[in-house]
Design a protein around this motif. Structure first.
Motif, PDB file in Angstrom:
ATOM      1  N   ALA A   7       0.838  -1.202   0.000  1.00  0.00           N
ATOM      2  CA  ALA A   7       0.000   0.000   0.000  1.00  0.00           C
ATOM      3  C   ALA A   7       0.876   1.258   0.000  1.00  0.00           C
ATOM      4  CB  ALA A   7      -0.942   0.001   1.192  1.00  0.00           C
ATOM      5  N   ASP A   8       1.949   1.248   0.808  1.00  0.00           N
ATOM      6  CA  ASP A   8       2.873   2.386   0.824  1.00  0.00           C
ATOM      7  C   ASP A   8       3.532   2.563  -0.538  1.00  0.00           C
ATOM      8  OD1 ASP A   8       2.326   2.935   3.465  1.00  0.00           O
ATOM      9  OD2 ASP A   8       4.132   1.959   4.248  1.00  0.00           O
ATOM     10  N   ARG A  10       2.339   1.656  -3.464  1.00  0.00           N
ATOM     11  CA  ARG A  10       1.330   2.178  -4.397  1.00  0.00           C
ATOM     12  C   ARG A  10       1.115   3.671  -4.189  1.00  0.00           C
ATOM     13  NH1 ARG A  10      -1.226  -2.617  -3.386  1.00  0.00           N
ATOM     14  NH2 ARG A  10      -2.556  -1.684  -1.829  1.00  0.00           N
ATOM     15  N   ARG A  11       1.015   4.085  -2.927  1.00  0.00           N
ATOM     16  CA  ARG A  11       0.829   5.507  -2.630  1.00  0.00           C
ATOM     17  C   ARG A  11       2.035   6.314  -3.114  1.00  0.00           C
ATOM     18  NH1 ARG A  11      -1.584   3.573   1.946  1.00  0.00           N
ATOM     19  NH2 ARG A  11       0.319   3.752   3.164  1.00  0.00           N
ATOM     20  N   ASN A  12       3.240   5.803  -2.879  1.00  0.00           N
ATOM     21  CA  ASN A  12       4.441   6.496  -3.351  1.00  0.00           C
ATOM     22  C   ASN A  12       4.416   6.626  -4.875  1.00  0.00           C
ATOM     23  OD1 ASN A  12       5.570   6.920  -0.834  1.00  0.00           O
ATOM     24  ND2 ASN A  12       6.906   5.132  -0.928  1.00  0.00           N
ATOM     25  N   GLU A  14       1.835   6.613  -6.927  1.00  0.00           N
ATOM     26  CA  GLU A  14       0.813   7.585  -7.329  1.00  0.00           C
ATOM     27  C   GLU A  14       1.246   9.013  -7.031  1.00  0.00           C
ATOM     28  OE1 GLU A  14      -2.699   6.206  -5.297  1.00  0.00           O
ATOM     29  OE2 GLU A  14      -2.756   4.359  -6.493  1.00  0.00           O
ATOM     30  N   ARG A  15       1.866   9.219  -5.875  1.00  0.00           N
ATOM     31  CA  ARG A  15       2.318  10.562  -5.489  1.00  0.00           C
ATOM     32  C   ARG A  15       3.450  11.021  -6.421  1.00  0.00           C
ATOM     33  NH1 ARG A  15       2.451   9.930  -0.121  1.00  0.00           N
ATOM     34  NH2 ARG A  15       4.537   9.061  -0.170  1.00  0.00           N
TER      35      ARG A  15
END
Length: 187
Positions: A7-8, A10-12, A14-15
């Motif tokens: 999840a981290d 994926r967030r990285n 996307e960011r």
């Protein structure tokens, strides 16, 4: 890798991509990877882990625009005049390359594109049916390739990007090039 790590990651991803889109829009293909990392709140190594090369980052940022060009090529394959369909699509590619900072750079390659789905490969494949039809109709010489046409457009966009009016300059160069790719038609 745990679900939390995934999840981290994926967030990285996307960011980084969101920041990269803004930076490429503002600074083109030469957008600073360090600046992207800083604004995204990650380290340079994290950016490189997600996007190992500048080309890979550009391709991810410009993927949507590339897909729109591919869709447009598919739409134009049914047009009544193969030459006009090809020229319309190439003109739209010129426009995209001139207005979308970084797109021409993403399409430029030396015959060894990065990855199977590189922007240049995808765009050249999209041009293929339009070109084949124009060749079959005798509107384009048979030895012209889609890669050459895309390279021509990239060159036009790159050489005009710093002109006072890049769009007008690119349009004029494209018109000059078109006069040389096939026989003129009486209207």
């Amino acid at each position: 890798m745990t679900d939390r790590q995934r999840a981290d990651a994926r967030r990285n991803h996307e960011r980084i991509l969101a920041v990269a889109e803004r930076e490429v829009a503002a600074h083109g293909a030469q957008a600073s990877l360090e600046q992207i990392a800083r604004v995204a709140g990650v380290g340079s190594a994290t950016v490189r882990r997600h996007f190992p090369t500048r080309q890979a980052l550009l391709e991810a940022v410009l993927g949507h625009r590339i897909e729109l060009l591919c869709e447009r090529a598919r739409e134009l394959t049914g047009a009544p005049d193969g030459r006009e369909a090809l020229l319309t699509w190439l003109d739209e590619l010129v426009t995209y390359c001139v207005t979308a900072k970084g797109l021409a750079t993403a399409l430029a390659h030396d015959g060894d594109p990065v990855g199977e789905n590189s922007c240049a490969t995808v765009i050249s494949e999209a041009a293929g049916p339009l070109l084949r039809r124009a060749v079959a109709e005798g509107a384009v010489t048979p030895d012209v390739t889609a890669v050459e046409l895309v390279s021509l457009i990239v060159g036009i966009a790159m050489v005009t990007e710093h002109h006072r009016d890049p769009a007008a300059s690119a349009g004029r160069l494209f018109a000059v090039a078109v006069a040389g790719i096939g026989p003129a038609r009486a209207t």
